[in-house]
Write a protein that holds these residues in place. Structure first.
Motif, mmCIF file in Angstrom:
data_model
loop_
_atom_site.group_PDB
_atom_site.id
_atom_site.type_symbol
_atom_site.label_atom_id
_atom_site.label_comp_id
_atom_site.label_asym_id
_atom_site.label_seq_id
_atom_site.Cartn_x
_atom_site.Cartn_y
_atom_site.Cartn_z
ATOM 1 N N ARG A 41 0.853 -1.192 0.000
ATOM 2 C CA ARG A 41 0.000 0.000 0.000
ATOM 3 C C ARG A 41 0.886 1.238 0.000
ATOM 4 O O ARG A 41 1.899 1.286 0.684
ATOM 5 N N VAL A 42 0.469 2.232 -0.773
ATOM 6 C CA VAL A 42 1.139 3.527 -0.790
ATOM 7 C C VAL A 42 0.107 4.564 -0.366
ATOM 8 O O VAL A 42 -0.957 4.663 -0.985
ATOM 9 N N GLU A 47 -1.188 -0.494 -4.253
ATOM 10 C CA GLU A 47 -0.416 -0.043 -5.425
ATOM 11 C C GLU A 47 0.096 -1.245 -6.193
ATOM 12 O O GLU A 47 0.678 -2.152 -5.617
ATOM 13 N N THR A 48 -0.166 -1.275 -7.497
ATOM 14 C CA THR A 48 0.261 -2.397 -8.336
ATOM 15 C C THR A 48 1.329 -2.001 -9.353
ATOM 16 O O THR A 48 1.716 -2.812 -10.180
ATOM 17 N N ARG A 49 1.808 -0.777 -9.275
ATOM 18 C CA ARG A 49 2.864 -0.326 -10.194
ATOM 19 C C ARG A 49 4.187 -0.290 -9.435
ATOM 20 O O ARG A 49 4.390 0.567 -8.590
ATOM 21 N N ASP A 58 5.570 10.356 1.230
ATOM 22 C CA ASP A 58 4.823 9.146 0.864
ATOM 23 C C ASP A 58 5.080 8.050 1.895
ATOM 24 O O ASP A 58 6.181 7.912 2.422
ATOM 25 N N ARG A 59 4.024 7.260 2.176
ATOM 26 C CA ARG A 59 4.101 6.160 3.149
ATOM 27 C C ARG A 59 3.850 4.844 2.428
ATOM 28 O O ARG A 59 2.867 4.703 1.714
ATOM 29 N N VAL A 60 4.744 3.889 2.628
ATOM 30 C CA VAL A 60 4.636 2.565 2.010
ATOM 31 C C VAL A 60 4.434 1.534 3.117
ATOM 32 O O VAL A 60 5.176 1.538 4.103
ATOM 33 N N VAL A 67 7.153 2.418 5.831
ATOM 34 C CA VAL A 67 8.345 3.191 5.481
ATOM 35 C C VAL A 67 7.874 4.552 4.983
ATOM 36 O O VAL A 67 7.025 4.620 4.096
ATOM 37 N N VAL A 68 8.412 5.604 5.568
ATOM 38 C CA VAL A 68 8.069 6.957 5.177
ATOM 39 C C VAL A 68 9.253 7.572 4.450
ATOM 40 O O VAL A 68 10.379 7.529 4.955
#
Length: 70
Positions: A41-42, A47-49, A58-60, A67-68
């Motif tokens: 997730r972003v 997120e599939t790209r 952005d947060r992953v 992870v920020v």
């Protein structure tokens, strides 16, 4: 959730590169599979790209880890 910060010195970093840099995955192949399996997730959205450009703020999320990008 455990939160980590990754500082980048460029305008952006690609999602698959960030996953490897932050040790959430071991290889680029694993990054590709995890992203295509809709496990990443972003900013709260699936997120599939794997080439998604991430910028500061952005947060992953993957496997309970966050992870920020700084």
């Amino acid at each position: 959730m455990k939160e980590h910060f990754i500082k980048i010195n460029t305008d952006y970093i690609k999602l698959d590169q960030l996953l490897k840099l932050s040790n959430l995955v071991s290889t680029g192949g694993e990054a590709k599979l995890r992203v295509m399996s809709e496990e990443v997730r972003v900013n709260g959205e699936v997120e599939t790209r794997r080439g998604r450009k991430l910028r500061s703020g952005d947060r992953v999320e993957l496997d309970g880890e966050v992870v920020v990008v700084k």
